[in-house]
Motif scaffolding. Sequence first.
Motif, short mmCIF file in Angstrom:
data_model
loop_
_atom_site.label_atom_id
_atom_site.label_comp_id
_atom_site.label_asym_id
_atom_site.label_seq_id
_atom_site.Cartn_x
_atom_site.Cartn_y
_atom_site.Cartn_z
N LEU A 123 0.87 -1.25 -0.05
CA LEU A 123 -0.06 0.00 -0.04
C LEU A 123 0.82 1.16 -0.12
N LEU A 124 1.95 1.27 0.80
CA LEU A 124 2.76 2.29 0.82
C LEU A 124 3.61 2.70 -0.38
N VAL A 125 4.17 1.39 -1.04
CA VAL A 125 4.97 1.54 -2.12
C VAL A 125 4.20 1.92 -3.54
N ALA A 126 3.19 0.93 -3.60
CA ALA A 126 2.67 0.94 -4.85
C ALA A 126 0.82 1.41 -4.70
N SER B 244 -1.43 -0.16 -3.82
CA SER B 244 -2.52 -1.43 -3.71
C SER B 244 -1.94 -2.26 -2.84
N PRO B 245 -2.93 -3.39 -2.30
CA PRO B 245 -2.43 -4.08 -1.19
C PRO B 245 -1.62 -5.46 -1.76
N LEU B 246 -1.73 -5.76 -3.01
CA LEU B 246 -1.18 -6.73 -3.67
C LEU B 246 -0.23 -6.46 -4.86
N PRO B 247 0.87 -7.29 -4.96
CA PRO B 247 2.03 -6.82 -6.14
C PRO B 247 1.47 -6.50 -7.07
N ASN B 248 1.89 -5.46 -8.17
CA ASN B 248 1.71 -5.11 -9.22
C ASN B 248 1.57 -6.27 -10.36
N THR B 249 2.29 -7.34 -10.00
CA THR B 249 1.93 -8.38 -10.93
C THR B 249 0.51 -8.62 -11.20
#
Length: 367
Positions: free
Chosen positions: A100-103, A105-110
């Motif tokens: 959530l902090l980096v992207a 969203s709660p799950l990986p970008n993939t």
Amino acid sequence: SFATFLLLEWHLNWAAFSGMEILLFTVLSILVLERYFAGVRLFWIGLGGGLLTLTRPEGAILILLLGLYYIKINAAIQKRMLELIAGFALLLIPYLVFHLLVAGSPLPNTFYAKHLEYQDSFSPWWQRPFEVMGVTLVGGQILLIPGFLWGLWQMKRREPPERGRLLLLAWWASLLLAYTIYLPLTYQHGRYLMPSVPFFILLGLWGSWRLFSTAPWILRQTIFWAAATLVFIFWVRGGIAYGIDVRIIETEMVAAASWIQQNTPPQAVVAAHDIGALGYFAERRLVDTAGLITPGVIPFIRDEERLLTYLEEKKVDYFVFFPSWYPQIANHPNLRLVWVSTSLWIREAGEENIAIYATPWGMEEAK
């Protein structure tokens, strides 16, 4: 035994050379189930499930199944269920917060990028289950289908049912169902579906033993040697496929990364659809048009016009891709082809060579 589990996993995953996380996910799922049946405290099972989910998000399905299984075999929900939840949450919560902090969203970008990029190529709903299941049967395990079906029939007839095998069956079916619904892709040897194969083999072996244990000796010998021969044939065929894949990667992706490393300044910005070799060899700042490390492209991942505008905004100097992936961009008059692989390996496989284009707004062209 656990040794048997690992040997089966090793045998099955010789073809799963497309991603190390697949092997890790497979081993962890086997380990979590083995430790659960061994009676380890649920806290450690939850912790193992957390590691499994950190490897791939669908690992959370196994923890859900284990929780439901535990409730089923116990008359009431006991305090030990809190151990399972605590162990799982100990790793899951930091995982969710980090993304959530980096992207944002709660799950990986993939998780989002793969679905959006390939959704236009998904088969009709009625075809997907057959495609997804079919790719997991490529190998010697195809001979286990009669035993697998017989095992299902035996589990249905037993009172009470053999719940341990029902749990293996539920995990196998859940993995296939999840990919049938969200990402029904079978490319690259069906690598995402590989973790389901060991559980099919375990159930198939058990069912085959029940089906053929009382069969005539000659029939059992015939089945054994047929299976051994088929496994050997697929082992050789898998080795050949592996060699071809390695040659293609070396002469396309790695060759392109080497050209970028040797012919562009260290401050150059490079865009690519496949960043693996570039990230390792080229040592350049990357823009990932597949969205794995550049989540900004995910909303318009298949819109070539918007993607080109985005690359201009990011002042990309070079774009590395297979022209058929972005035909409009490849034919754009403002892009200049500066390098193309000449390897025959990928053309023999029916595909085209990778190319590198210089952009009109990049640092080098501005000079």
